[in-house]
Design an enzyme around this catalytic site. Structure first.
Site, PDB file in Angstrom:
ATOM      1  N   TYR A 193       0.836  -1.190   0.000  1.00  0.00           N
ATOM      2  CA  TYR A 193       0.000   0.000   0.000  1.00  0.00           C
ATOM      3  C   TYR A 193       0.877   1.249   0.000  1.00  0.00           C
ATOM      4  CZ  TYR A 193      -4.232   2.502   0.021  1.00  0.00           C
ATOM      5  OH  TYR A 193      -5.227   3.344  -0.384  1.00  0.00           O
ATOM      6  N   ARG A 239      -8.154  11.050  -7.433  1.00  0.00           N
ATOM      7  CA  ARG A 239      -7.283  11.650  -6.405  1.00  0.00           C
ATOM      8  C   ARG A 239      -6.563  10.523  -5.693  1.00  0.00           C
ATOM      9  NH1 ARG A 239      -7.624  12.129  -0.631  1.00  0.00           N
ATOM     10  NH2 ARG A 239      -6.992  10.086  -1.367  1.00  0.00           N
ATOM     11  N   LYS A 271      -5.863  -2.013  -1.268  1.00  0.00           N
ATOM     12  CA  LYS A 271      -6.742  -1.907  -0.089  1.00  0.00           C
ATOM     13  C   LYS A 271      -7.348  -3.264   0.247  1.00  0.00           C
ATOM     14  CE  LYS A 271      -7.098   1.984   1.913  1.00  0.00           C
ATOM     15  NZ  LYS A 271      -7.542   3.344   2.081  1.00  0.00           N
ATOM     16  N   GLU A 300     -13.177   5.029  -2.578  1.00  0.00           N
ATOM     17  CA  GLU A 300     -11.758   5.231  -2.333  1.00  0.00           C
ATOM     18  C   GLU A 300     -11.134   6.176  -3.342  1.00  0.00           C
ATOM     19  OE1 GLU A 300     -10.334   3.574   0.273  1.00  0.00           O
ATOM     20  OE2 GLU A 300      -8.540   4.744  -0.168  1.00  0.00           O
ATOM     21  N   ASP A 301     -10.475   7.215  -2.845  1.00  0.00           N
ATOM     22  CA  ASP A 301      -9.665   8.111  -3.681  1.00  0.00           C
ATOM     23  C   ASP A 301     -10.421   8.764  -4.837  1.00  0.00           C
ATOM     24  OD1 ASP A 301      -7.684   7.668  -1.917  1.00  0.00           O
ATOM     25  OD2 ASP A 301      -6.244   6.817  -3.309  1.00  0.00           O
ATOM     26  N   ASP A 361     -13.418   5.632   2.854  1.00  0.00           N
ATOM     27  CA  ASP A 361     -12.281   5.459   3.758  1.00  0.00           C
ATOM     28  C   ASP A 361     -11.467   6.740   3.916  1.00  0.00           C
ATOM     29  OD1 ASP A 361     -10.698   3.758   5.431  1.00  0.00           O
ATOM     30  OD2 ASP A 361      -9.132   4.023   3.936  1.00  0.00           O
ATOM     31  N   ASP A 362     -11.359   7.530   2.844  1.00  0.00           N
ATOM     32  CA  ASP A 362     -10.558   8.762   2.939  1.00  0.00           C
ATOM     33  C   ASP A 362     -11.187   9.726   3.927  1.00  0.00           C
ATOM     34  OD1 ASP A 362      -8.841   7.992   0.718  1.00  0.00           O
ATOM     35  OD2 ASP A 362     -10.658   8.249  -0.466  1.00  0.00           O
ATOM     36  N   ASN A 418       0.393  11.954   2.190  1.00  0.00           N
ATOM     37  CA  ASN A 418       1.082  10.830   1.553  1.00  0.00           C
ATOM     38  C   ASN A 418       1.484  11.222   0.142  1.00  0.00           C
ATOM     39  OD1 ASN A 418       0.618   8.897   3.641  1.00  0.00           O
ATOM     40  ND2 ASN A 418      -1.509   8.775   2.985  1.00  0.00           N
TER      41      ASN A 418
HETATM   42  P1  NAI Z   1      -7.773  17.074  -0.762  1.00  0.00           P
HETATM   43  O1  NAI Z   1      -7.197  17.326  -2.091  1.00  0.00           O
HETATM   44  O2  NAI Z   1      -9.215  16.775  -0.604  1.00  0.00           O
HETATM   45  O3  NAI Z   1      -7.464  18.355   0.164  1.00  0.00           O
HETATM   46  C1  NAI Z   1      -6.263  19.040   0.206  1.00  0.00           C
HETATM   47  C2  NAI Z   1      -6.451  20.317   1.005  1.00  0.00           C
HETATM   48  O4  NAI Z   1      -5.176  20.932   1.196  1.00  0.00           O
HETATM   49  C3  NAI Z   1      -7.339  21.355   0.350  1.00  0.00           C
HETATM   50  O5  NAI Z   1      -8.191  21.930   1.313  1.00  0.00           O
HETATM   51  C4  NAI Z   1      -6.356  22.425  -0.124  1.00  0.00           C
HETATM   52  O6  NAI Z   1      -6.921  23.734  -0.125  1.00  0.00           O
HETATM   53  C5  NAI Z   1      -5.280  22.312   0.917  1.00  0.00           C
HETATM   54  N1  NAI Z   1      -3.999  22.830   0.446  1.00  0.00           N
HETATM   55  C6  NAI Z   1      -3.384  22.581  -0.725  1.00  0.00           C
HETATM   56  N2  NAI Z   1      -2.238  23.294  -0.796  1.00  0.00           N
HETATM   57  C7  NAI Z   1      -2.136  23.997   0.345  1.00  0.00           C
HETATM   58  C8  NAI Z   1      -1.185  24.909   0.847  1.00  0.00           C
HETATM   59  N3  NAI Z   1      -0.101  25.259   0.151  1.00  0.00           N
HETATM   60  N4  NAI Z   1      -1.404  25.442   2.067  1.00  0.00           N
HETATM   61  C9  NAI Z   1      -2.492  25.107   2.782  1.00  0.00           C
HETATM   62  N5  NAI Z   1      -3.427  24.240   2.360  1.00  0.00           N
HETATM   63  C10 NAI Z   1      -3.249  23.684   1.156  1.00  0.00           C
HETATM   64  O7  NAI Z   1      -6.911  15.925  -0.141  1.00  0.00           O
HETATM   65  P2  NAI Z   1      -7.320  14.918   1.038  1.00  0.00           P
HETATM   66  O8  NAI Z   1      -8.074  13.780   0.529  1.00  0.00           O
HETATM   67  O9  NAI Z   1      -7.932  15.677   2.151  1.00  0.00           O
HETATM   68  O10 NAI Z   1      -5.890  14.357   1.439  1.00  0.00           O
HETATM   69  C11 NAI Z   1      -4.896  15.215   1.918  1.00  0.00           C
HETATM   70  C12 NAI Z   1      -3.654  14.422   2.217  1.00  0.00           C
HETATM   71  O11 NAI Z   1      -3.926  13.573   3.304  1.00  0.00           O
HETATM   72  C13 NAI Z   1      -3.185  13.534   1.069  1.00  0.00           C
HETATM   73  O12 NAI Z   1      -1.793  13.658   0.928  1.00  0.00           O
HETATM   74  C14 NAI Z   1      -3.528  12.166   1.509  1.00  0.00           C
HETATM   75  O13 NAI Z   1      -2.579  11.228   1.044  1.00  0.00           O
HETATM   76  C15 NAI Z   1      -3.445  12.298   3.007  1.00  0.00           C
HETATM   77  N6  NAI Z   1      -4.244  11.302   3.665  1.00  0.00           N
HETATM   78  C16 NAI Z   1      -3.675  10.629   4.697  1.00  0.00           C
HETATM   79  C17 NAI Z   1      -4.333   9.613   5.307  1.00  0.00           C
HETATM   80  C18 NAI Z   1      -3.709   8.943   6.466  1.00  0.00           C
HETATM   81  O14 NAI Z   1      -2.652   9.294   6.872  1.00  0.00           O
HETATM   82  N7  NAI Z   1      -4.322   7.985   7.061  1.00  0.00           N
HETATM   83  C19 NAI Z   1      -5.640   9.178   4.820  1.00  0.00           C
HETATM   84  C20 NAI Z   1      -6.218  10.021   3.785  1.00  0.00           C
HETATM   85  C21 NAI Z   1      -5.513  11.035   3.237  1.00  0.00           C
END
Ligand code: NAI
Length: 553
Positions: A104, A157, A175, A246-247, A269-270, A409
């Site tokens: 993963y 995504r 997954k 997912e994603d 899950d996200d 991630n």
């Molecule tokens: P998303 O694309 O829905 O949201 C990203 C957010 O970050 C948006 O609100 C955007 O405005 C903000 N953003 C982007 N650039 C920015 C900057 N320079 N300054 C401030 N804010 C900024 O993405 P999502 O789904 O919320 O995922 C975000 C991250 O979290 C991904 O990298 C994902 O891999 C990670 N993630 C981690 C998990 C875990 O650790 N268990 C599970 C799910 C997601």
């Protein structure tokens, strides 16, 4: 004829010869016994010596460790899964800590990006926009009946890597491998699905080896109709099947969740799984700080799916502890690409409105930390290094034990590294990340930080849902799962800075989570079976283990 003289017979319904060796669910490779080789037409198709599963394990582990990089390790594991699922799952289960980052995140992200270049053998179902009107027919092509879990993506995504089009298929496959490895859902009950509606990734569209629909993404009503057709067909074909979204891109994901959560057995899950993992980590962190949940003020960097889902579940847990919803939400703040999310700001997305509080605008994250004085910062921004030295120094000045979760991630996108969090906080940070970091020694103390890995939650939740035949997946189930996860974290884990249990105990942890989820299903009238006296027994009997069955009687 006496029993001892009777000729051994093959188990009915089994394929024979090459067909048996080519079926990854049934194949045992060199572990077919002499008798099985005789009665199943395998004589001569295998090298003569019979090996035990343990001996095979030693061979595949050696071959795996000989690979020189993570992508090669991924390719090796996928090809093993395609040959012999029992051996694959035994290997991955026995070495989960080592192999989870390969099966993963983060390695699977690379595999999705290179899908068309690495492709060897198809796995899962590809449903495209061109299949509209005949999605049920495509589903019926799947060779296994009684599917219990589907993981579906549209590839828009993928992790933090954006639109990977049809290459996103790597995610449902990965997954579901975790469903089996971490919670013992039988592999033939798991179905990976790619809903291919095109891609807006120019590089993919221009790549001659790209394997998906060569068109821009279908959006809006036609997209929703395709999802609807898929959800309806899946539920008709396999009543009660759990569908994990997912994603998908943020806006799509929220819309799908809102639309389907009360109509089908589904979750995202996200949004929900991530939230429960992080809430579980927060509960554990509070065991270290000795503070209450209601005393926390959380500042999120990134206001997308992950952050919003986490805030919603934290707020629900605060309400559970006696706060009003308004009070709970007031303790969660968001900072996104346009700055602090405040009331009256232009460009606030619908899912962010409930966290847009009265405050003057702030455009720098450090300034937001100074102004709001949070007890915890949670990064889910997809942008690396935004928790810089000044931010972590400020958090450490404001808090004896600052809670710092850098969840983006893969590793290259993490808001800060473990080393940075511990160094800049003088070893005081309670740190967790989305992707794994190696243990780090600071001033003689070794930290083995926890990965806020969704693998701690979704397999156990899925197992609980399947075992109880729950009709719906609710936030109460996720909140209970988070509590159980924190309860399963031991003092020895906390002592090395790890706010999650060791992955070596994951099957046991998943079983505990499944029991708590099933408990909620029965309490809330959502279970599809009568409550048995012993839920632990129910869950244990639902779990598949990677062992070879005998094929002769
Ligand atoms: P998303 O694309 O829905 O949201 C990203 C957010 O970050 C948006 O609100 C955007 O405005 C903000 N953003 C982007 N650039 C920015 C900057 N320079 N300054 C401030 N804010 C900024 O993405 P999502 O789904 O919320 O995922 C975000 C991250 O979290 C991904 O990298 C994902 O891999 C990670 N993630 C981690 C998990 C875990 O650790 N268990 C599970 C799910 C997601």
């Amino acid at each position: 004829m006496s029993e001892s003289q009777r000729k051994p017979q093959p188990v009915t319904g089994l394929p024979r010869g090459i067909a048996l060796l080519r079926d990854p669910l049934l194949n045992k490779g060199t572990a077919f016994t002499e008798v099985e080789r005789d009665v199943l037409g395998l004589r001569g198709l295998l090298p003569p010596r019979v090996f035990s599963l343990e001996e095979q394990l030693a061979r595949v582990l050696e071959a795996y460790r000989r690979k020189v990089d993570d992508l090669e390790r991924y390719i090796y594991l996928v090809s093993l899964q395609d040959r012999n699922e029992t051996l694959f799952y035994r290997l991955v289960t026995d070495h989960l800590e080592e192999m989870m980052p390969i099966v993963y995140t983060p390695t699977v992200g690379m595999a999705c990006q290179l899908y068309g270049h690495l492709f060897r053998r198809a796995r899962g179902l590809h449903i495209t926009y061109d299949d509209r009107g005949s999605v049920a027919e495509v589903l019926r092509n799947w060779p296994h009946d009684d599917q219990r879990v589907i993981v579906v993506t549209d590839g828009e995504r993928i992790l933090g890597l954006g639109d990977q089009g049809t290459g996103g298929m790597g995610i449902p496959i990965g997954k579901l491998a975790l469903y089996t490895a971490c919670a013992g859902i039988a592999p033939e009950r798991c179905l990976p699905v790619m809903l291919d509606v095109g891609t807006d990734n120019e590089a993919l569209l221009a790549d001659p080896l790209y394997m998906g629909l060569r068109r821009r993404r279908v959006r809006g009503e036609p997209f929703q109709e395709l999802v609807g057709e898929f959800m309806t067909a899946a539920a008709q074909l396999w009543p009660g099947v759990l569908v994990q979204f997912e994603d998908f891109a943020s806006s799509t994901a929220f819309h799908l969740l809102e639309h389907w959560r009360d109509r089908a057995c589904t979750f995202n899950d996200d949004i929900q799984g991530t939230a429960a993992v992080v809430l579980g980590g927060l509960f554990s962190a509070l065991r270290v700080t000795g503070k209450q949940l209601l005393e926390q003020k959380v500042l999120f960097l990134g206001a997308g799916e992950a952050g919003t889902g986490i805030a919603d579940l934290i707020a629900a847990a605060m309400v559970d502890e006696g706060a009003t919803l308004a009070e709970a939400r007031a303790r969660c703040w968001f900072f996104d690409v346009n700055g602090l999310v405040v009331k009256g700001r232009a460009s606030i997305l619908p899912h962010n409105r409930r966290y847009a509080h009265e405050h003057p605008p702030i455009h720098q994250f450090l300034a937001a930390v100074e102004a709001l004085q949070p007890t915890a910062i949670i990064g889910a921004s997809t942008v690396p290094k935004l928790f810089d030295e000044r931010v972590i120094t400020a958090m450490s000045r404001l808090n004896q034990r600052p809670i710092i979760f850098a969840l983006s991630n893969p590793t290259s996108r993490s808001e800060c590294s473990a080393e940075e969090a511990y160094t800049w906080s003088n070893g005081r940070a309670i740190f967790a990340s989305g992707s794994p970091f190696a243990p780090f020694t600071y001033h003689g103390k070794t930290f083995a930080p926890g990965q806020g890995n969704n693998g701690y939650i979704f397999p156990g939740v899925g197992l609980g849902v399947i075992a109880s035949r729950a009709r719906r997946v609710t936030d109460r189930m996720f909140a209970r799962a988070a509590r159980t996860l924190a309860d399963q974290t031991g003092q020895a884990d906390l002592d090395v800075g790890r706010i999650y249990p060791s992955l070596t105990r994951i099957r046991e942890v998943s079983a505990h989570i499944a029991v708590s989820v099933a408990e909620v299903a029965f309490q809330d009238g959502l279970a599809g079976i009568a409550r048995p006296p012993d839920l632990q027994e129910l869950v244990a009997s639902t779990m598949w283990a990677p062992r070879y069955a005998s094929y002769v009687t």
